[in-house]
Write a protein that holds these residues in place. Structure first.
Motif, PDB file in Angstrom:
ATOM      1  N   PHE A  47       2.778   5.308 -13.175  1.00 57.15           N
ATOM      2  CA  PHE A  47       1.879   4.199 -12.886  1.00 57.15           C
ATOM      3  C   PHE A  47       0.797   4.715 -11.935  1.00 57.15           C
ATOM      4  O   PHE A  47       0.967   4.708 -10.717  1.00 57.15           O
ATOM      5  CB  PHE A  47       2.646   3.028 -12.265  1.00 57.15           C
ATOM      6  CG  PHE A  47       3.639   2.382 -13.189  1.00 57.15           C
ATOM      7  CD1 PHE A  47       3.298   1.255 -13.928  1.00 57.15           C
ATOM      8  CD2 PHE A  47       4.916   2.900 -13.337  1.00 57.15           C
ATOM      9  CE1 PHE A  47       4.205   0.662 -14.781  1.00 57.15           C
ATOM     10  CE2 PHE A  47       5.834   2.307 -14.185  1.00 57.15           C
ATOM     11  CZ  PHE A  47       5.473   1.188 -14.917  1.00 57.15           C
ATOM     12  N   HIS A  48      -0.305   5.168 -12.494  1.00 57.63           N
ATOM     13  CA  HIS A  48      -1.338   5.829 -11.702  1.00 57.63           C
ATOM     14  C   HIS A  48      -2.061   4.862 -10.768  1.00 57.63           C
ATOM     15  O   HIS A  48      -2.726   5.301  -9.830  1.00 57.63           O
ATOM     16  CB  HIS A  48      -2.348   6.510 -12.625  1.00 57.63           C
ATOM     17  CG  HIS A  48      -1.747   7.597 -13.465  1.00 57.63           C
ATOM     18  ND1 HIS A  48      -1.263   8.766 -12.926  1.00 57.63           N
ATOM     19  CD2 HIS A  48      -1.532   7.687 -14.810  1.00 57.63           C
ATOM     20  CE1 HIS A  48      -0.788   9.544 -13.901  1.00 57.63           C
ATOM     21  NE2 HIS A  48      -0.930   8.903 -15.045  1.00 57.63           N
ATOM     22  N   LYS A  49      -1.939   3.557 -11.000  1.00 62.85           N
ATOM     23  CA  LYS A  49      -2.572   2.571 -10.128  1.00 62.85           C
ATOM     24  C   LYS A  49      -1.550   1.810  -9.288  1.00 62.85           C
ATOM     25  O   LYS A  49      -1.901   0.808  -8.659  1.00 62.85           O
ATOM     26  CB  LYS A  49      -3.393   1.585 -10.962  1.00 62.85           C
ATOM     27  CG  LYS A  49      -4.564   2.236 -11.694  1.00 62.85           C
ATOM     28  CD  LYS A  49      -5.384   1.201 -12.450  1.00 62.85           C
ATOM     29  CE  LYS A  49      -6.565   1.851 -13.175  1.00 62.85           C
ATOM     30  NZ  LYS A  49      -7.394   0.865 -13.908  1.00 62.85           N
ATOM     31  N   GLY A  50      -0.313   2.279  -9.281  1.00 61.66           N
ATOM     32  CA  GLY A  50       0.714   1.580  -8.518  1.00 61.66           C
ATOM     33  C   GLY A  50       1.363   0.475  -9.334  1.00 61.66           C
ATOM     34  O   GLY A  50       1.072   0.285 -10.519  1.00 61.66           O
ATOM     35  N   ARG A  55       2.211   6.624  -7.080  1.00 63.71           N
ATOM     36  CA  ARG A  55       1.189   7.491  -7.663  1.00 63.71           C
ATOM     37  C   ARG A  55       1.512   8.973  -7.477  1.00 63.71           C
ATOM     38  O   ARG A  55       0.927   9.812  -8.170  1.00 63.71           O
ATOM     39  CB  ARG A  55      -0.173   7.172  -7.047  1.00 63.71           C
ATOM     40  CG  ARG A  55      -0.731   5.816  -7.433  1.00 63.71           C
ATOM     41  CD  ARG A  55      -2.194   5.698  -7.062  1.00 63.71           C
ATOM     42  NE  ARG A  55      -2.396   5.709  -5.614  1.00 63.71           N
ATOM     43  CZ  ARG A  55      -2.450   4.618  -4.860  1.00 63.71           C
ATOM     44  NH1 ARG A  55      -2.311   3.422  -5.411  1.00 63.71           N
ATOM     45  NH2 ARG A  55      -2.645   4.698  -3.558  1.00 63.71           N
ATOM     46  N   THR A 102       0.168  -4.438  -7.956  1.00 65.83           N
ATOM     47  CA  THR A 102      -0.975  -5.250  -8.393  1.00 65.83           C
ATOM     48  C   THR A 102      -0.929  -5.581  -9.873  1.00 65.83           C
ATOM     49  O   THR A 102      -1.842  -6.225 -10.381  1.00 65.83           O
ATOM     50  CB  THR A 102      -2.294  -4.519  -8.084  1.00 65.83           C
ATOM     51  OG1 THR A 102      -2.301  -3.248  -8.758  1.00 65.83           O
ATOM     52  CG2 THR A 102      -2.440  -4.294  -6.589  1.00 65.83           C
ATOM     53  N   LEU A 103       0.114  -5.150 -10.572  1.00 67.90           N
ATOM     54  CA  LEU A 103       0.205  -5.394 -12.010  1.00 67.90           C
ATOM     55  C   LEU A 103       0.489  -6.869 -12.275  1.00 67.90           C
ATOM     56  O   LEU A 103       1.210  -7.530 -11.522  1.00 67.90           O
ATOM     57  CB  LEU A 103       1.308  -4.541 -12.628  1.00 67.90           C
ATOM     58  CG  LEU A 103       1.138  -3.024 -12.548  1.00 67.90           C
ATOM     59  CD1 LEU A 103       2.352  -2.336 -13.145  1.00 67.90           C
ATOM     60  CD2 LEU A 103      -0.128  -2.581 -13.263  1.00 67.90           C
ATOM     61  N   ASP A 133       2.668   1.649  -3.463  1.00 68.32           N
ATOM     62  CA  ASP A 133       1.773   2.151  -4.505  1.00 68.32           C
ATOM     63  C   ASP A 133       1.398   3.609  -4.272  1.00 68.32           C
ATOM     64  O   ASP A 133       1.274   4.393  -5.225  1.00 68.32           O
ATOM     65  CB  ASP A 133       0.512   1.285  -4.566  1.00 68.32           C
ATOM     66  CG  ASP A 133       0.775  -0.083  -5.167  1.00 68.32           C
ATOM     67  OD1 ASP A 133       1.794  -0.231  -5.862  1.00 68.32           O
ATOM     68  OD2 ASP A 133      -0.027  -1.010  -4.927  1.00 68.32           O
ATOM     69  N   GLU A 147       0.826  -1.206   0.000  1.00 65.29           N
ATOM     70  CA  GLU A 147       0.000   0.000   0.000  1.00 65.29           C
ATOM     71  C   GLU A 147       0.862   1.259   0.000  1.00 65.29           C
ATOM     72  O   GLU A 147       0.597   2.208  -0.753  1.00 65.29           O
ATOM     73  CB  GLU A 147      -0.928   0.005   1.220  1.00 65.29           C
ATOM     74  CG  GLU A 147      -2.004  -1.072   1.215  1.00 65.29           C
ATOM     75  CD  GLU A 147      -1.464  -2.447   1.590  1.00 65.29           C
ATOM     76  OE1 GLU A 147      -0.289  -2.512   2.044  1.00 65.29           O
ATOM     77  OE2 GLU A 147      -2.189  -3.437   1.418  1.00 65.29           O
TER      78      GLU A 147
END
Length: 991
Positions: free
Chosen positions: A580-583, A569, A586-587, A565, A562
């Motif tokens: 990486f706007h979503k971190g 951001r 989790t990719l 990420d 958390e």
């Protein structure tokens, strides 16, 4: 007429193509060859007659009756080919994910070609052997060994002595020592085209005829769409075309003389199933690469040693001919055959998926030669790579026993490769005459030098056990130890064990040599080849998709996903760095390019982690920084003995501090093959030069042109016959385009970067490039001074910075970007961009583009490039506006003897560099510079003072506050660290 032969002692039958192959079989299996009565197969190229009909009558295929072991198999019958538990280490055991580099651990087949040839002595030179000073070279008159002087731009060159690279014969027009004439090769090509004396566009009728054909084949949308276009009434008449559809165009292209050999098909039968291999003659492929007239002026024919100083204390490594392998091999060949020209053969292979569904795949093998500079070899458009073959992709699922299937697949690969490389066995020893593009003929010895592949491919090639190192005999439970005390695996022992096939002690000797019992590895008879040395470092899979992937997972575990990420951001935007706007935690299915982008900001994410103590944080930062240093140093386009020392020191630092990952629960051990492979990078660079000579990124790029595009150009039925024919036509059109340019007296421009045949200057001067017209023609001064929330530029002190009491203007033209290029080294490629743009809103009032005002390096002192110190001579500033003022207005404030600057920039200053970087991270710390009244220090400066953009890491001071955003980070944070990992130029200068 060819016949079909089958070995009664093996499970494989072979469709012979020529008498030489038949001689091999009869020599190696004189007692067990039986002649069958199956249909005859043709070896003609695909652009002539068909090979075989699916309806041809055949005898009932032989049933699978086993190989040298017998027919009832169990695990113990196939040591080294056992279950996943025995053969492939699990993620828990070694941290590697099975199949992460490939869908399967490997592919191969049982041998059908078993030549019996005398094996020359294996060359095992020590790393210092090539440092011996040999006698001066004896050159034939008017035959250049290389079109560069022995001393150039401060680089001191020592050429190999003796008769290396001597010419057998040469054309009268082959050129002088300082210039190689490509006309010889193009004139020969011209003479082979009917009507070329009268028509420079032949076999096409006109320039329009040729240009449309080139577009249709290289840029078009497909044959069906092209037919539909020409079917429109009047199109072909209006364009004056000599063809009315794709079929007629293909007929013209097929009439062009080929520069590369056509593909042939051979059939291999294993366990009653037939499989096809599509291949080219390797010597003819080498002849085509070696004889390309467009490349003749860049070719290397003898090895060289490059030094940075006249006292020869610092050696340089940058291209294949400057490495130690070529020098040592040249010495060995010269001892037997004086006057030899080495042709280093570089192979690469990798299974590629060509469809998104149904897992349709192809297995290409690519070929290039080390005589070409790496800038040509890396660019598919320069035709420096050849598709040598498509290997069978079968998993042999009709063989039900798992271990026997795995063994048969491995043997399949080696049998196919042995057939492909068989001509090198004689040519490497005796040599073969090849003519370069300038008409000079030399006796060349093509020798396998390097094999490029990911880890599963390396295991398959060397026949070592999965989980072991493909280069050295280090035990699995010692892979995490440093330094590595093992030398290369013994090629002599491996060949000796492989030669004992058919005896009772074969398996035992293979195990003693720590290799799998594979029937006739393809490298066992290749002269002057050490397959274990030929395995080269792999930046893409070993570092980006291997070690760095693991490192990101470890850091996410330690610092919490958390928090990682949240910081990702909120990183400030910068050109060339992906946001990486979503971190990142989790990719899924992260590509090598994405891991490369993550590495550029990875260190900045773990500064000030609140859950760690000061001691833990220092250990973690040091270990992470050392791995990043290794990554960036390993990627240098030129190495010296000093940079290689730094490379090893970075790896040593990581191993000293790696225990922190165990202490914090991210790892249990470091017995990872990919991590262990880093210990061999320095040695490999000395042998084969920098890693961009053999990176698998090139192979991945070739998959697009030679495999995926070729597959999508077919109707997906009997696709390989169509793919190979499509590729042959593509190659003809591409080469013909080069010939047309030569004939039009417009020689092709040298590929950008070819000046690096003399090493690239690490500082690399950037040159500014503005677009001709402003981004906004007129912007009022009040809008420039307004805040970004009010759609302004935030240049709040612009009027004061201009130091004008009465402004003779109320608006100025504004530019939103500055581009940087270096045409000498990189052509028209954009190397850097500085953005200074406000928010953009749509018609509905929603934000369509975020504002971005980049941080740049501003040159404060005039100094020569040699004496330039970026830390002392530069200051950091944030660019809020780029504009221009008329010369008349500037004259009111500038002295008359100063030329007015064409572009100006309003900047907000940061403090000067602290000359001593942070002792833990090695990063320079800067702060926003404030005036005594609490406002920011600003200036209006000539835009020419801006050198390049820079990226900053925020000093987080604890967990990220939810109100922070990426846009506002440069405004809300006061202390920053300069990011050296933004790109290689930044790392070289301030890393």
């Amino acid at each position: 007429m060819s016949n079909d032969f089958a070995c009664s002692g093996c499970s494989v039958s072979y469709k012979r193509i020529n008498d030489l192959n038949l001689h091999w079989i009869k020599t190696n299996h004189p007692k067990c060859i039986k002649k069958s009565h199956r249909p005859k197969f043709s070896s003609q190229p695909f652009n002539s007659t068909p090979m075989i009909s699916d309806k041809d009558e055949q005898d009932e295929p032989d049933q699978f009756v086993g190989d040298f072991f017998g027919q009832d198999y169990g695990d113990k019958d196939f040591p080294g080919f056992g279950t996943d538990k025995d053969d492939i280490s699990s993620d828990k055991d070694n941290g590697e994910i099975s199949g992460s580099d490939n869908d399967e651990p490997g592919y191969s087949l049982e041998p059908v070609w078993e030549p019996s040839r005398p094996q020359p002595a294996v060359v095992v030179e020590s790393m210092d052997d090539d440092d011996m000073i040999l006698t001066p070279p004896r050159r034939p008159p008017n035959v250049p060994l290389r079109n560069v002087p022995a001393h150039r731009d401060g680089i001191h060159v020592v050429k190999f002595g003796g008769q290396a690279g001597a010419a057998v014969s040469s054309s009268p027009n082959s050129g002088s020592q300082s210039f190689r004439n490509s006309s010889e090769g193009f004139n020969a090509y011209k003479a082979s085209i009917q009507g070329s004396d009268r028509n420079q566009w032949a076999p096409f009728t006109s320039r329009m005829d040729w240009e449309v054909a080139r577009w249709a084949k290289l840029r078009g949308t497909g044959s069906t769409a092209f037919d539909d276009l020409l079917a429109i009434k009047g199109v072909d008449e209006a364009l004056g075309l000599s063809y009315r559809n794709s079929k007629e165009l293909n007929h013209i292209i097929d009439s062009i003389p080929p520069r590369r050999p056509s593909f042939t098909r051979e059939e291999v039968v294993i366990a009653g199933e037939a499989f096809d291999i599509y291949k080219r003659d390797i010597l003819e492929c080498i002849r085509a690469l070696y004889g390309n007239p467009d490349h003749c002026k860049y070719m290397c024919f003898v090895p060289e040693r490059h030094y940075a100083h006249a006292n020869h204390t610092i050696r340089l490594f940058h291209d294949f001919h400057t490495g130690k392998w070529w020098w040592a091999t040249q010495k060995a060949v010269e001892a037997d055959k004086p006057g030899a020209t080495i042709v280093p053969v570089i192979l690469s292979s990798d299974k590629a998926q060509v469809t998104l569904f149904r897992n349709k795949s192809a297995y290409p093998v690519y070929l290039t030669i080390g005589n070409l500079p790496k800038e040509i070899r890396r660019k598919p458009s320069q035709q420096g790579q050849v598709l040598l073959a498509y290997l069978p992709t079968t998993r042999l699922e009709h063989i039900k026993n798992k271990v026997s299937r795995r063994q048969a697949v491995t043997n399949l690969f080696h049998s196919c490769m042995k057939n492909l490389l068989a001509p090198l066995e004689t040519a490497g020893i005796d040599g073969v005459e090849l003519q370069s593009g300038d008409g000079v003929v030399r006796r060349c010895h093509p020798i396998l030098a390097a094999y490029v592949g990911d880890y599963p491919e390396q295991v398959l090639i060397t026949t070592v056990f999965y989980g072991d190192c493909a280069t050295c005999p280090t035990e699995k439970d010692e892979l995490g130890d440093y330094p590595c005390r093992e030398d290369f695996r013994s090629m002599a022992d491996a060949v000796s064990a492989a030669k004992m096939i058919g005896t009772d002690v074969w398996t035992e000797h293979c195990f003693n040599s720590n290799i799998k019992p594979v029937q006739h590895p393809f490298w066992e008879d290749l002269p002057y080849t050490d397959i274990f040395r030929s395995i080269t470092p792999d930046l893409l899979h070993q570092l980006y998709q291997g070690v760095m992937k693991h490192l990101i997972e470890w850091l996410s575990h330690i610092c919490s996903a958390e928090e990682i990420d949240a910081r990702v951001r909120r990183l400030p935007p910068s050109h060339g760095m992906r946001q990486f706007h979503k971190g990142i935690t989790t990719l899924s299915r992260v590509s090598g390019a994405e891991h490369k982008q993550m590495c550029s900001f990875l260190l900045g994410l773990i500064i000030d982690i609140p859950s760690l103590s000061v001691h833990q944080s220092r250990k973690l930062l040091t270990a992470t920084r050392s791995l990043l240093d290794f990554l960036y140093t390993a990627s240098f386009p030129i190495h010296t003995t000093e940079t290689l020392k730094s490379l090893d020191e970075s790896l040593e630092t990581f191993h000293i501090h790696k225990q922190i990952f165990v202490d914090l629960g991210a790892r249990e051990h470091f017995n990872l093959p990919k991590l262990h492979s880093l210990a061999h990078y320095s040695r490999a660079i000395q042998l084969y030069d920098t890693t961009d000579n053999y990176n698998t990124e090139t192979t991945e790029r070739l998959h697009i042109d030679f495999t995926k595009d070729a597959y999508h150009a077919t109707n997906h039925k009997d696709e390989y016959a169509q793919m190979t024919l499509w590729l042959e036509r593509q190659e003809k059109v591409t080469y013909h385009a080069t010939y047309i340019e030569w004939r039009s007296s417009c020689p092709p421009v040298s590929p950008p970067g070819l000046v690096s045949m003399q090493p690239i200057d690490m500082k690399c001067i950037y040159q500014q490039k503005f677009i001709n017209f402003p981004s906004v023609k007129s912007v009022g001064l009040s809008k420039l001074e307004d805040t970004v929330e009010n759609r302004g530029y935030g240049a709040s002190q612009l009027t004061d910075a201009l130091a004008l009491t009465v402004l003779p203007f109320t608006s100025v033209p504004v530019w939103h970007s500055i581009k940087f290029i270096n045409e000498d080294l990189y052509g028209k490629e954009t190397l850097d961009v500085v953005l200074s743009r406000p928010r953009r809103y749509g018609a509905d009032g929603q934000i369509t583009q975020r504002f971005q005002f980049d941080v740049v390096m501003v040159k404060m002192k005039d100094s020569s490039l040699e004496n330039e110190d970026l830390v002392r001579d530069m200051r950091l500033a944030r660019v809020c506006a780029i504009f221009s003022i008329s010369d008349k207005s500037l004259r009111t404030v500038l002295p008359s003897n100063l030329p007015p600057p064409k572009h100006l920039a309003y900047v907000e200053w940061f403090t000067k560099f602290n000359l001593n970087p942070d002792s833990i991270t090695g990063l320079y710390r800067v702060k926003l510079q404030m005036k005594p009244d609490g406002t920011r220090a600003v200036s209006v400066i000539p835009a020419s003072m801006i050198q390049r953009s820079i990226n900053l890491f925020p000093k987080w001071d604890g967990p990220v506050h939810p109100s922070c955003t990426s846009e506002k980070m440069l405004d809300t944070c006061t202390t920053f660290f300069v990011n050296p990992f933004r790109n290689h130029h930044t790392y070289i200068n301030i890393g």
